[in-house]
Design a protein around this motif. Structure first.
Motif: not given
Length: 367
Positions: A208-209, A223-226, A174-176
């Protein structure tokens, strides 16, 4: 015979507190296809134990709460080999689904987690959760814990979570960015109870977004992507639609009439199977297909321009409400959510009736 190969593939993961998945299921199924989602960790599903949740091309792992509230679900696309691992926890209020992944080199374990906000927790509870797996592991869910490292305030549960993260080789993605929005007494309250944890050996491979979509929940979808090295399976199956059944039957009749079957049961059985396989090889061709995650997302046949427009209007109303959280904009958002859900139910029902009316002798079971 199956063959195996390795390829770099894009993997997309959704994390979402649904606050009742049933009322949003049609929208969510379409979103899985549009966004090519391979794994979805869903909390607060609110499913009754006698309700069957089936989503085409996905394996569904679930844990329901007796009260029909709470509940967690993990959806794993069938192109990803997975297995449910049964776990126990000393805090009976922790809702956990643990799934092991076998053919993605960068992801070994995924845990979907939910804990209600009104439950007392201890440092040991969180240490126990994070010790379930410690390599190539993701823990996704609604922790209902806050800390200024990822949310707008700090509470005792947030302190406990952060301490466990630091001591157990995990990283908070998490980025806040707020993941939840509520209108309380005319004031927009935004928070981040939904947390994404990964072990440190995964930190360089995940994006991560927080998306701008909620599907009617008061939690936004994460949504997470890799990119992963995935062991893909190339399979061959018989194409029964193109079989020459007349020649197949004739070949079997001639072969069985001329065959000499010994009294030994096993030898007779082997001869019988050999004749069947010979006939199949001659008159039933193979289909070759590849179980690659990127190739298995087919649009719903009932989807149309009107539904796309209703989704766009719902997202626009959500964006407007977040910019200007007035009661009028909140009511507009609720109206657009209901409109989209109603139109999807109608379209899905009409599509099903149309399909049933079109069934004939040429309809494939896969349809």
């Amino acid at each position: 015979m199956d063959s195996y190969a390795q390829k770099i593939a894009n993997i997309n993961i959704y994390q979402w507190n649904a606050r009742s998945i049933r009322s949003k299921l049609a929208s969510f199924k379409q979103l899985l296809i549009q966004e090519k989602i391979h794994i979805a960790a869903i909390t607060e599903t609110w499913l009754e134990s006698d309700y069957t949740l089936k989503i085409r091309n996905y394996v569904v792992y679930r844990q329901d709460r007796d009260s029909s509230y709470g509940g967690v679900v993990l959806l794993i696309h069938k192109s990803i080999k997975s297995e449910h691992i049964q776990v126990t926890h000393n805090n009976a209020h922790f809702e956990i689904i643990f799934v092991k992944i076998y053919n993605c080199q960068q992801i070994n374990n995924i845990i979907c987690f939910y804990c209600p906000s009104n439950i007392d927790t201890s440092q040991n509870d969180w240490d126990s959760l994070l010790s379930l797996a410690n390599t190539k592991t993701m823990i996704l869910g609604d922790f209902n814990g806050h800390h200024t490292n990822w949310s707008y305030k700090t509470n005792s549960r947030g302190d406990q979570i952060l301490q466990s993260v630091l001591e157990n080789n995990f990283i908070i993605l998490n980025d806040g960015t707020p993941t939840r929005f509520q209108l309380v007494d005319g004031v927009l309250r935004q928070s981040s109870p939904d947390i994404s944890l990964i072990t440190s050996d995964m930190s360089l491979v995940l994006n991560w977004m927080v998306t701008k979509e909620s599907l009617g929940s008061d939690h936004l979808i994460i949504k997470l992507s890799t990119k992963v090295n995935i062991n893909i399976i190339r399979q061959r199956k018989r194409n029964f639609k193109k079989a020459d059944w007349c020649s197949y039957t004739s070949y079997l009749q001639q072969s069985f009439s001329s065959a000499e079957f010994p009294e030994t049961m096993q030898i007779a059985y082997d001869i019988f199977i050999k004749i069947i396989n010979e006939a199949a090889d001659l008159f039933i061709p193979f289909i070759k297909y590849c179980l690659l995650p990127e190739n298995k997302f087919t649009p719903k046949p009932f989807w149309n321009a009107e539904l796309s427009r209703s989704v766009a209007l719902r997202r626009l109303a959500l964006s407007r409400f977040r910019r200007n959280p007035t009661p009028d904009n909140h009511d507009l958002l609720l109206d657009k959510i209901r409109d989209a859900q109603r139109l999807m139910r109608i379209a899905e029902s009409n599509g099903w009736h149309g399909f049933c009316n079109s069934i004939d002798e040429k309809t494939s079971p896969k349809d």
